[in-house]
Design a protein around this motif. Structure first.
Motif, PDB file in Angstrom:
ATOM      1  N   LEU A 107      22.489  18.804  66.471  1.00  0.00           N
ATOM      2  CA  LEU A 107      23.224  18.769  65.215  1.00  0.00           C
ATOM      3  C   LEU A 107      24.702  18.841  65.580  1.00  0.00           C
ATOM      4  O   LEU A 107      25.142  19.808  66.205  1.00  0.00           O
ATOM      5  N   GLY A 138      21.595  14.991  63.065  1.00  0.00           N
ATOM      6  CA  GLY A 138      22.411  15.214  61.880  1.00  0.00           C
ATOM      7  C   GLY A 138      23.859  15.434  62.252  1.00  0.00           C
ATOM      8  O   GLY A 138      24.171  15.838  63.374  1.00  0.00           O
ATOM      9  N   ILE A 157      22.721   8.068  61.180  1.00  0.00           N
ATOM     10  CA  ILE A 157      22.510   9.510  61.336  1.00  0.00           C
ATOM     11  C   ILE A 157      22.780  10.189  59.991  1.00  0.00           C
ATOM     12  O   ILE A 157      23.766   9.883  59.312  1.00  0.00           O
ATOM     13  N   LYS A 158      21.912  11.107  59.622  1.00  0.00           N
ATOM     14  CA  LYS A 158      22.069  11.817  58.357  1.00  0.00           C
ATOM     15  C   LYS A 158      23.348  12.639  58.358  1.00  0.00           C
ATOM     16  O   LYS A 158      23.661  13.325  59.331  1.00  0.00           O
ATOM     17  N   PHE A 213      25.864  15.505  56.399  1.00  0.00           N
ATOM     18  CA  PHE A 213      26.006  16.613  55.453  1.00  0.00           C
ATOM     19  C   PHE A 213      27.499  16.902  55.281  1.00  0.00           C
ATOM     20  O   PHE A 213      28.233  16.953  56.274  1.00  0.00           O
ATOM     21  N   ILE A 251      20.708  22.283  55.847  1.00  0.00           N
ATOM     22  CA  ILE A 251      21.129  21.552  57.040  1.00  0.00           C
ATOM     23  C   ILE A 251      20.209  21.855  58.213  1.00  0.00           C
ATOM     24  O   ILE A 251      19.834  20.964  58.983  1.00  0.00           O
ATOM     25  N   VAL A 280      16.876  19.993  59.754  1.00  0.00           N
ATOM     26  CA  VAL A 280      16.783  18.915  60.758  1.00  0.00           C
ATOM     27  C   VAL A 280      16.260  19.466  62.078  1.00  0.00           C
ATOM     28  O   VAL A 280      15.989  18.715  63.012  1.00  0.00           O
TER      29      VAL A 280
END
Length: 310
Positions: A7, A30, A59-60, A62, A74, A77
């Motif tokens: 992440l 993420g 890519i996700k 936030f 969050i 992930v």
């Protein structure tokens, strides 16, 4: 390292090289960055550079206004490690300690010197001869966690905030990728910081942008190059705000602080506390950035002499 789920947390352009290296060497599941901001006179809602790269790589993303209010979502992930680089918000302990390999930060100074949000600009403004990158384990303090590794570079006289930022961005990306295997296999060493040696790099404020010619020529030179190209320094001349992008140290020793004491073919000599600085590049409100030569072509040079920057 492709089996490791990462992440990533970062926002400005400085973070891009780190994210790029992580995408190439790990599995980034993420990206967390600051919310989109309105930019320019037309207040156009603009994505930060990290968000753009994340979306290009599917890519996700936030973008919490306050991380503490949405960190649980969050963490779904399920990262093996969290990597931060110039993200811009403090992290709580539960978030920091959630992944197997905890949270690792890429910081643009040799810690414990210059903890905080503007280590690159402050290193130049405070006349450091060198700076660098520290890879550290994040804790609940501000850049106070254990050091894993660090690497220094020389700050050249020609360096600006912009050029030094790019050098450190590349260095940080490479050093992180070199360091991650030892974090994953447990062979790295964690070195506690010496708090007696800590200093802080406060974020740049609007007040910092003002250029006072009551200062020394070295401090003026350092400040102008530290804040190049954004946000840039400014001073007032005849009631007009002038942005100053480049100066060099001159030899003149006369005049009141802020007084224009010489008009050169390619510069404007201004008196300061211990001598003279020569403005080489500037911007008048509503016009493009120009060299001093270009500016002087459009004004009466004789009328400039004796005028005072305030």
């Amino acid at each position: 390292m492709k089996d490791k789920r990462v992440l990533f947390m970062g926002t400005p352009e400085f973070s891009l090289n780190v994210l790029k290296k992580l995408i190439a060497n790990t599995t980034v599941v993420g990206v967390v960055c600051q919310p989109d901001k309105e930019v320019g006179r037309k207040h156009i809602l603009t994505k930060c550079p990290v968000k753009v790269m994340a979306e290009e790589n599917n890519i996700k993303v936030f973008q919490p206004v306050k991380l503490k209010d949405s960190y649980e979502e969050i963490l779904k992930v399920n990262p093996d490690v969290i990597i931060t680089c110039a993200y811009g918000q403090m992290l709580n302990e539960e978030f920091i300690n959630y992944p197997k390999y905890k949270t690792i930060n890429v910081h643009a100074s040799i810690l414990p010197k210059l903890r905080g949000g503007a280590p690159i600009e402050r290193a130049i403004m405070e006349n450091f001869e060198e700076t660098g990158i520290t890879i550290m384990r994040t804790d609940k303090g501000m850049d106070s966690g254990d050091i894993i590794t660090s690497k220094s570079i020389i700050i050249e006289e020609s360096d600006t905030g912009e050029s030094l930022r790019e050098k450190l961005s590349l260095l940080g990306a490479d050093l992180l990728i070199e360091t991650l295997p030892s974090i994953f296999d447990g062979t790295c060493k964690y070195i506690k910081q010496n708090d007696e040696e800590k200093t802080f790099a406060k974020i740049i404020t609007k007040e910092d942008e003002y250029l006072s010619f009551n200062d020394t020529k070295r401090n003026i030179f350092n400040k102008v190059r530290a804040l190049y190209k954004e946000p840039a320094c400014y001073a007032m001349l005849n009631g007009e705000r002038i942005k100053i992008y480049e100066v060099e140290i001159g030899d003149n020793m006369c005049g009141d602080n802020g007084e224009i004491v010489e008009v050169y073919h390619n510069g404007i000599g201004v008196s300061c506390k211990d001598g003279e600085v020569i403005i080489k590049k500037l911007q008048v409100a509503g016009k493009k950035i120009m060299t001093a030569s270009e500016y002087l072509n459009g004004v009466n040079k004789d009328n400039l002499l004796g005028k005072v920057f305030e």
